[in-house]
Design an enzyme around this catalytic site. Structure first.
Site, PDB file in Angstrom:
ATOM      1  N   HIS A  27       0.827  -1.214   0.000  1.00 21.45           N
ATOM      2  CA  HIS A  27       0.000   0.000   0.000  1.00 21.45           C
ATOM      3  C   HIS A  27       0.857   1.257   0.000  1.00 21.45           C
ATOM      4  CE1 HIS A  27      -2.330  -3.303   1.718  1.00 21.45           C
ATOM      5  NE2 HIS A  27      -3.427  -2.679   1.338  1.00 21.45           N
ATOM      6  N   ILE A 186     -10.258   9.223   0.619  1.00 17.26           N
ATOM      7  CA  ILE A 186     -10.256   8.033  -0.248  1.00 17.26           C
ATOM      8  C   ILE A 186     -10.217   6.775   0.610  1.00 17.26           C
ATOM      9  CG2 ILE A 186      -8.778   6.678  -1.837  1.00 17.26           C
ATOM     10  CD1 ILE A 186     -10.148   8.857  -3.358  1.00 17.26           C
ATOM     11  N   HIS A 258      -4.026   3.178  -3.380  1.00 13.55           N
ATOM     12  CA  HIS A 258      -4.252   2.633  -2.033  1.00 13.55           C
ATOM     13  C   HIS A 258      -3.495   1.326  -1.800  1.00 13.55           C
ATOM     14  CE1 HIS A 258      -6.286   0.991   1.527  1.00 13.55           C
ATOM     15  NE2 HIS A 258      -6.246  -0.137   0.840  1.00 13.55           N
ATOM     16  N   GLU A 402     -17.703  -3.743  24.931  1.00 11.18           N
ATOM     17  CA  GLU A 402     -16.914  -4.965  25.078  1.00 11.18           C
ATOM     18  C   GLU A 402     -15.665  -4.948  24.192  1.00 11.18           C
ATOM     19  OE1 GLU A 402     -20.196  -4.951  24.370  1.00 11.18           O
ATOM     20  OE2 GLU A 402     -21.123  -5.704  26.204  1.00 11.18           O
ATOM     21  N   ASP A 460     -32.390 -16.006  31.097  1.00 12.60           N
ATOM     22  CA  ASP A 460     -32.125 -14.989  30.070  1.00 12.60           C
ATOM     23  C   ASP A 460     -32.261 -15.551  28.654  1.00 12.60           C
ATOM     24  OD1 ASP A 460     -31.919 -12.585  31.358  1.00 12.60           O
ATOM     25  OD2 ASP A 460     -29.742 -12.701  31.652  1.00 12.60           O
ATOM     26  N   HIS A 464     -28.512 -15.163  25.392  1.00 11.10           N
ATOM     27  CA  HIS A 464     -27.465 -14.985  26.396  1.00 11.10           C
ATOM     28  C   HIS A 464     -26.717 -16.282  26.711  1.00 11.10           C
ATOM     29  CE1 HIS A 464     -29.117 -11.070  26.762  1.00 11.10           C
ATOM     30  NE2 HIS A 464     -28.470 -10.771  27.875  1.00 11.10           N
TER      31      HIS A 464
END
Ligand code: TPP
Ligand code: MG
Length: 654
Positions: A27, A186, A258, A402, A460, A464
């Site tokens: 790149h 870009i 790129h 998280e 739950d 979960h």
């Protein structure tokens, strides 16, 4: 005469173009666009000394836009780090060269963290900045006084994790975090107008950041912006207006620069445009010298720091702490205490009990949770909250972030001096997973406290209840996945996680579990990964179970009419790492006709064939769970001693 900043930057451009050309892969656009900004940072601002890349009080630099790896390779080479050498740069992206496709922290000193998965570098930098403030609060400006700089691209700022990282950094007032945004408009698909219309600066400002803009192609302007950022008490985002592939006359400003080599003709044209020597990989002597000087700019600062450390009287302690040494003496007396009256507790509670002792014995731990403190049982009594009013605090309220938590913990672990642990529900390990993967790749000592580890969490329901999680975490290389069965095993697993040179996941139950280990052992049995917890002479059945299912396995063994052994297997990887003699003692490779192997784990049975063999039996859950009290769910899914005993008896008679 000193070479201009632009000529220094052009050396980066030359190396980036040439290395990508040689590899015919890579790149060039990003390094060419940000060469001036990086030159300003490395020659005027960044505190580092090439002679000691590990100097604890160095500024940290994170190339969050990791695809632009040639930028950091060029910077490290030009400033005179031992590596990469020019030859290593010539072998960019080839096997054995430390100049990997994306920067890897284990390949090159000076690469603070592995980057490439966009957004994570910046989120990791938040953790680097947190660790700096924490250690500063403990050791003072004399010993800990550095900043964290990031180069991030449009991609890093678009990723969802950016929201978490920016929110956390703003809330924690991490004023020593400074991000240079490569605003080149870009991305791979073309103009950023295709996919973005938000006001990036306003978003940061709204999160408590200081924002400013400059011409990213003018090193002088970037240096001024950096000075302003340093002076401001808030984290800073500097919008550097740049042109991707700057200097390649026909391709600059386009996505074509790129991620592919510019091509011979364009490289030649760029050399002319930039006033470079036509010879590839050549750097003018005066430019080389100026860069080499930049690499030694802070040598005196480092020497002064070394002198301060020696004079402080804290030198040994500080160095031990940075080296990550852990005092293990807490474990034996704690186990003795537990065995006096083995408790019936959930392993999440057992984890808290162990942490009460650990957090006193091991001052480097910094705990936290993604808003599940009371469920993950991660906060012990003495821990104060970490924040702008008290950076000495050892408990981080990460909020419902998280992924941001996991990435920040990577940064803290990589910074050194801190051993981070953080909690959420195991099912949400998926939200952390890309960062867990990077903990593993980087061997970062992060301890994930993942509670509510099965249908045993009950009401739950299936959203979960983890099913595939434990097994899928076991697939991540370098990751230690622990699933302890009781309080003793939980303490043993914690002890191993603390000394592990890499990440661990502790899978812990919500529900209470009976003690399975009631006798003192001569060693940390969990450290072996698997061990015999109940033996029988000439066993006809071997039950292999983990965590909450070990007590079921013990019940089954007691009910069976044939001799049965029970193996507790808190950590697959560790067990596989034992020598053959040990593994053979625990799981003899006898003909499956003679010994039936049976696995019990309240999760997917996928993968257990590896230990039970095809002929064995596997008890688990290959569907989603359901919403109901835990006991009923175990019955519903056939994870009861009655059911399993009947099935085994049937199989033995067949
Ligand atoms: C999480 C993630 N998704 C996708 C990619 C693949 N990828 C690498 S660079 C890139 C575009 C990034 O655009 P930008 O940050 O603006 O970089 P620039 O093109 O300006 O160098 C993408 C999609 C990645 N590396 N990480
Ligand atoms: Mg871009």
């Amino acid at each position: 005469m000193q070479p201009t900043q632009r000529r220094l930057a052009n050396a980066i451009r030359a190396l980036a173009m040439d290395a990508v050309e040689a590899a015919n892969s890579g790149h060039p656009g990003m390094p060419m666009g940000m060469a001036d900004a990086a030159t300003a940072l490395f020659t005027k601002v960044l505190k580092f000394d090439r002679a000691d890349p590990h100097w604890p009080d160095r500024d940290r630099f994170v190339l969050s836009a990791g695809h632009g790896s040639m930028l950091i390779y060029a910077l490290l080479h030009l400033t005179g780090y031992a590596h990469p050498t020019l030859d290593e740069i010539k072998r960019f992206r080839q096997l054995g060269s430390p100049c990997a496709g994306h920067p890897e922290n284990f390949e090159l000193p000076g690469v603070e963290t592995t980057t490439g998965p966009l957004g994570q570098g910046l989120a990791t930098a938040v953790g680097l900045a947190m660790a700096e403030r924490h250690l500063n609060a403990l050791y003072g400006d004399e010993l800990v006084d550095h900043r964290t700089y990031v180069i991030a691209g449009d991609g890093c700022l678009m990723e969802g994790i950016n929201h978490e990282a920016v929110g956390l950094a703003g809330h924690l007032k991490l004023g020593r975090l400074i991000v240079l945004w490569d605003d080149n408009k870009i991305t791979i698909d073309g103009s950023t107008e295709l996919s973005r219309s938000e006001d990036v600066l306003a978003r940061h400002a709204a999160s408590g950041w200081h924002t400013l803009e400059c011409d990213g192609l003018d090193a002088g302007k970037v240096a001024q912006a950096l000075e302003k950022a340093i002076a401001d008490p808030r984290p800073s985002l500097i919008r550097c207006k740049t042109i991707i592939g700057y200097g390649a006359p026909n391709k600059q400003g386009t996505a074509a620069t790129h991620g592919s080599a510019l091509g011979k003709a364009e490289v030649e044209a760029a050399r002319k445009e930039l006033g470079l020597d036509p010879q590839e990989f050549s750097i003018p002597d005066d430019v080389r010298e100026a860069w080499a000087k930049a690499g030694q700019r802070c040598a005196k600062d480092r020497e002064a720091w070394e002198a301060r450390l020696s004079a402080s009287g804290k030198g040994d302690e500080f160095r031990r702490r940075l080296a990550g040494e852990v005092d293990e003496r807490w474990l034996a007396p704690y186990l003795d205490e537990l065995l006096k009256s083995p408790p019936t507790v959930a392993t999440r509670k057992a984890s808290e009990m162990a942490l009460e002792v650990i957090n006193t014995a091991v001052p480097a731990t910094v705990g936290g949770s993604a808003d599940l403190t009371g469920s993950n049982n991660t906060k012990t009594k003495g821990l104060a909250a970490f924040g702008p009013d008290d950076y000495a605090g050892r408990y981080v309220y990460y909020g419902i972030r998280e992924f941001g938590m996991a990435a920040a913990m990577n940064g803290m672990a990589l910074h050194g001096g801190v051993i981070p642990y953080g909690g959420t529900f195991l099912v949400f390990s998926d939200y952390c997973r890309p960062a867990i993967r990077l903990s593993a790749l980087q061997n970062a000592r992060v301890i994930y406290v993942m509670t509510h580890d099965s249908i045993g969490l009950g009401e739950d329901g299936p959203t979960h209840q983890p099913v595939e999680h434990i097994m899928s975490l076991r697939m991540i290389p370098n990751l230690e996945v622990w699933r302890p069965a009781d309080a003793v095993e939980t303490a043993e697993c914690w002890a191993e996680a603390l000394k592990q040179d890499g990440p661990s996941v502790l899978c812990l139950s919500r529900q209470n579990l009976k003690p399975i280990r009631t006798q003192a052992a001569s060693e940390n049995l969990s450290a072996r990964g698997g061990y015999v917890v109940r033996d029988a002479e000439d066993p006809k059945v071997i039950l292999i179970a983990t965590g909450s299912e070990v007590e079921i396995a013990l019940d089954v063994a007691a009910r069976l009419e044939v001799p049965a052994r029970v193996v507790s297997l808190p950590n697959w990887r560790r067990f596989e790492a034992q020598d053959e003699a040990y593994r053979e003692r625990v799981l003899p490779s006898a003909d499956p006709e003679q010994i039936l192997r049976v696995s019990i784990e309240a999760g997917t049975t996928f993968g257990w064939e590896r230990l039970t063999m095809a002929k064995g039996l596997r008890f688990g859950l290959d569907s989603f769970g359901a919403s109901a009290p835990a006991k009923g769910l175990y019955q519903h899914f056939g994870l009861t001693a009655e059911h399993i005993t009947a099935k085994i008896t049937e199989a033995l008679q067949a």
